[in-house]
Scaffold this active site. Structure first.
Site, PDB file in Angstrom:
ATOM      1  N   ASP A  63      21.089-118.169 -72.999  1.00 18.70           N
ATOM      2  CA  ASP A  63      21.632-116.938 -73.584  1.00 18.70           C
ATOM      3  C   ASP A  63      22.783-117.289 -74.522  1.00 18.70           C
ATOM      4  OD1 ASP A  63      19.949-115.513 -71.892  1.00 18.70           O
ATOM      5  OD2 ASP A  63      21.475-115.350 -70.326  1.00 18.70           O
ATOM      6  N   ASP A  69      32.249-113.622 -72.435  1.00 16.12           N
ATOM      7  CA  ASP A  69      31.590-114.393 -71.360  1.00 16.12           C
ATOM      8  C   ASP A  69      32.440-115.599 -70.998  1.00 16.12           C
ATOM      9  OD1 ASP A  69      29.081-113.090 -70.831  1.00 16.12           O
ATOM     10  OD2 ASP A  69      28.285-113.874 -72.715  1.00 16.12           O
ATOM     11  N   GLU A  92      27.074-118.295 -63.983  1.00 13.84           N
ATOM     12  CA  GLU A  92      26.097-118.162 -65.068  1.00 13.84           C
ATOM     13  C   GLU A  92      26.560-118.919 -66.313  1.00 13.84           C
ATOM     14  OE1 GLU A  92      24.810-114.174 -65.953  1.00 13.84           O
ATOM     15  OE2 GLU A  92      24.000-114.772 -67.890  1.00 13.84           O
ATOM     16  N   GLU A  93      27.844-119.040 -66.489  1.00 14.01           N
ATOM     17  CA  GLU A  93      28.368-119.659 -67.711  1.00 14.01           C
ATOM     18  C   GLU A  93      28.659-121.148 -67.577  1.00 14.01           C
ATOM     19  OE1 GLU A  93      27.851-117.856 -70.122  1.00 14.01           O
ATOM     20  OE2 GLU A  93      27.656-115.961 -69.051  1.00 14.01           O
ATOM     21  N   ASP A 113      28.434-114.240 -61.531  1.00 16.54           N
ATOM     22  CA  ASP A 113      28.177-113.909 -62.930  1.00 16.54           C
ATOM     23  C   ASP A 113      29.463-113.232 -63.389  1.00 16.54           C
ATOM     24  OD1 ASP A 113      27.528-112.975 -65.366  1.00 16.54           O
ATOM     25  OD2 ASP A 113      25.754-111.837 -64.767  1.00 16.54           O
ATOM     26  N   LEU A 115      30.575-112.108 -66.186  1.00 12.53           N
ATOM     27  CA  LEU A 115      30.483-110.931 -67.062  1.00 12.53           C
ATOM     28  C   LEU A 115      29.023-110.520 -67.196  1.00 12.53           C
ATOM     29  CD1 LEU A 115      32.434-109.089 -68.606  1.00 12.53           C
ATOM     30  CD2 LEU A 115      31.674-110.242 -70.676  1.00 12.53           C
ATOM     31  N   ASP A 116      28.634-109.620 -66.338  1.00  7.97           N
ATOM     32  CA  ASP A 116      27.255-109.133 -66.367  1.00  7.97           C
ATOM     33  C   ASP A 116      27.111-108.054 -67.448  1.00  7.97           C
ATOM     34  OD1 ASP A 116      24.572-108.502 -65.279  1.00  7.97           O
ATOM     35  OD2 ASP A 116      25.559-106.603 -64.847  1.00  7.97           O
ATOM     36  N   GLU A 276      23.293-113.199 -59.215  1.00  4.89           N
ATOM     37  CA  GLU A 276      23.061-111.795 -59.583  1.00  4.89           C
ATOM     38  C   GLU A 276      22.299-111.081 -58.454  1.00  4.89           C
ATOM     39  OE1 GLU A 276      23.063-111.835 -64.422  1.00  4.89           O
ATOM     40  OE2 GLU A 276      21.206-112.478 -63.490  1.00  4.89           O
TER      41      GLU A 276
HETATM   42  P1  AHM Z   1      17.279-106.637 -71.076  1.00  7.97           P
HETATM   43  O1  AHM Z   1      18.044-106.559 -72.349  1.00  7.97           O
HETATM   44  O2  AHM Z   1      16.141-107.589 -71.129  1.00  7.97           O
HETATM   45  O3  AHM Z   1      16.876-105.278 -70.581  1.00  7.97           O
HETATM   46  O4  AHM Z   1      18.290-107.262 -70.012  1.00  7.97           O
HETATM   47  C1  AHM Z   1      19.301-106.474 -69.455  1.00  7.97           C
HETATM   48  C2  AHM Z   1      19.650-107.022 -68.112  1.00  7.97           C
HETATM   49  C3  AHM Z   1      20.698-106.206 -67.438  1.00  7.97           C
HETATM   50  O5  AHM Z   1      20.158-105.312 -66.491  1.00  7.97           O
HETATM   51  C4  AHM Z   1      21.551-107.262 -66.807  1.00  7.97           C
HETATM   52  O6  AHM Z   1      22.866-106.811 -66.653  1.00  7.97           O
HETATM   53  C5  AHM Z   1      21.489-108.375 -67.818  1.00  7.97           C
HETATM   54  O7  AHM Z   1      20.183-108.320 -68.317  1.00  7.97           O
HETATM   55  C6  AHM Z   1      21.738-109.744 -67.243  1.00  7.97           C
HETATM   56  O8  AHM Z   1      21.960-110.647 -68.268  1.00  7.97           O
HETATM   57  P2  AHM Z   1      23.464-111.148 -68.593  1.00  7.97           P
HETATM   58  O9  AHM Z   1      24.049-111.620 -67.299  1.00  7.97           O
HETATM   59  O10 AHM Z   1      23.237-112.262 -69.559  1.00  7.97           O
HETATM   60  O11 AHM Z   1      24.247-110.016 -69.162  1.00  7.97           O
HETATM   61 MG    MG Z   2      24.258-111.021 -65.647  1.00  9.20          MG
END
Ligand code: AHM
Ligand code: MG
Length: 332
Positions: A63, A69, A92-93, A113, A115-116, A276
């Site tokens: 990502d 983040d 995650e980072e 995680d 920053l979710d 997560e």
């Molecule tokens: P999407 O854009 O494929 O729908 O993904 C959204 C989902 C969220 O529900 C979740 O918070 C996030 O992906 C998790 O990814 P990150 O931790 O990189 O924000």
């Molecule tokens: Mg996340």
């Protein structure tokens, strides 16, 4: 009993005196709350201090990292460094488990995680921090990666911080789930949602339906069934914010189901098991809800790698069970 004015610290102290949590765990939760306060302030000021936008790096799962983040990861690590409580962090980072405090007696491993939902940063959408705490098993000076590769059933505590119209900290404490709201005037988390229980069912389902064509036919039939809206015992309204913590928080308080399934493109979906799915699964279960891959209880999965993904359906017990049944049979 009035819950007005019960700070997180006072609540945890009472739990400690009642032998419901250990003193060092109280301190871990306090430090997580401290990180949450810093992040809440920084997130709300991000546009003013140049903290929006991409950092130009990719994280371990590919990502693109936002500036927030990276900042959030540093804040969480700093909150636990050299405290003698958390020996290693899986985030995650971070590409690998990071040792932050070696010591034979340093008892905990943090999975997070930081920053979710970071796609929401630049549009002032809701964000979150997810965390889980494991007791370290190795006995050497420093923890090993294996200390973080656990199943959710071993979590000592877990929770999340939601940054939205208010900042809310939800933690598991013993076998209960408690919610605290940050009062910015006094800079304290105050008990606002004592003993959270998830309704058995709920109105809302939450998923990114733009992946519909890529999903298993049974899942497509499930979505068709919900969209039909005739069965009022199942969720009938769609809400999706793009931040798991925010969408899950709604399900936790009001019932319903959030799902991020596997697809033809990504067999195990997008979400990461360790930091997560599993922590939120513990919160869901202790609040009387359920969390599943669609075929297996999330908490039962033994992590094999730090950034392992898992399909997730989480929320009200009846809604998640219905999801599992549809996934299996393609019918209600
Ligand atoms: P999407 O854009 O494929 O729908 O993904 C959204 C989902 C969220 O529900 C979740 O918070 C996030 O992906 C998790 O990814 P990150 O931790 O990189 O924000
Ligand atoms: Mg996340």
């Amino acid at each position: 009993m009035s819950t007005q004015g019960i700070t997180l610290n006072r609540y945890l102290w009472q739990q400690y005196k009642d032998d419901k949590i250990e003193l060092d765990l109280l301190m871990v939760l306090e430090q997580m709350a401290y990180a949450g306060k810093i992040l809440a302030g920084e997130i709300s000021r991000a546009a003013l201090v140049g903290h929006l936008g991409l950092a130009g790096e990719k994280n371990a799962t590919g990502d693109s990292q936002k500036k927030l983040d990276i900042y959030s990861n540093e804040v969480v690590i700093d909150a636990f460094s050299h405290l003698g409580l958390v020996t290693a962090i899986a985030s995650e980072e971070l590409d690998e488990v990071e040792l932050i405090d070696c010591g034979y007696d340093t008892p905990y491993i943090l999975v997070t995680d930081p920053l979710d939902g970071s796609s929401n940063t630049d549009v002032a959408g809701s964000l979150g921090t997810i965390f889980g705490i494991y007791r370290r098993e190795s006995t050497g000076l420093c923890a090993t990666e294996a200390d973080a590769l656990r199943s959710g059933t071993e979590l000592v505590t877990a929770g999340y911080i939601l940054y939205s119209t208010s900042t809310i900290l939800v933690i598991t404490c013993g076998d209960t789930v408690q919610g605290f709201t940050l009062d910015p005037n006094v800079g304290e988390f105050l008990l606002s949602h004592p003993d959270i229980r998830t309704p058995e069912s709920g109105k809302v389902y939450s998923a990114n339906l733009s992946y519909y064509a890529d999903w298993h036919p049974h899942l497509q039939q499930y979505v068709d069934y919900l969209s039909d809206r005739t069965d009022k015992s199942q969720p009938t309204s769609l809400r999706y914010s793009g931040a798991l913590v925010g969408d899950f928080h709604r399900c936790l308080l009001q019932g319903g189901v959030y799902f991020y399934p596997g697809s033809n493109e990504q067999e195990d979906g997008k979400l990461r098991l360790l930091y997560e799915c599993a922590p939120l699964a513990l919160v869901a279960e202790l609040a009387g809800g359920k969390a599943s891959t669609g075929t297996q209880r999330i908490l039962d999965i033994q992590a094999k790698s730090i950034h392992q993904r898992a399909p997730l359906a989480i929320g009200s017990t009846s809604a998640v069970s219905f999801y599992e049944q549809f996934l299996k049979t393609g019918t209600s």
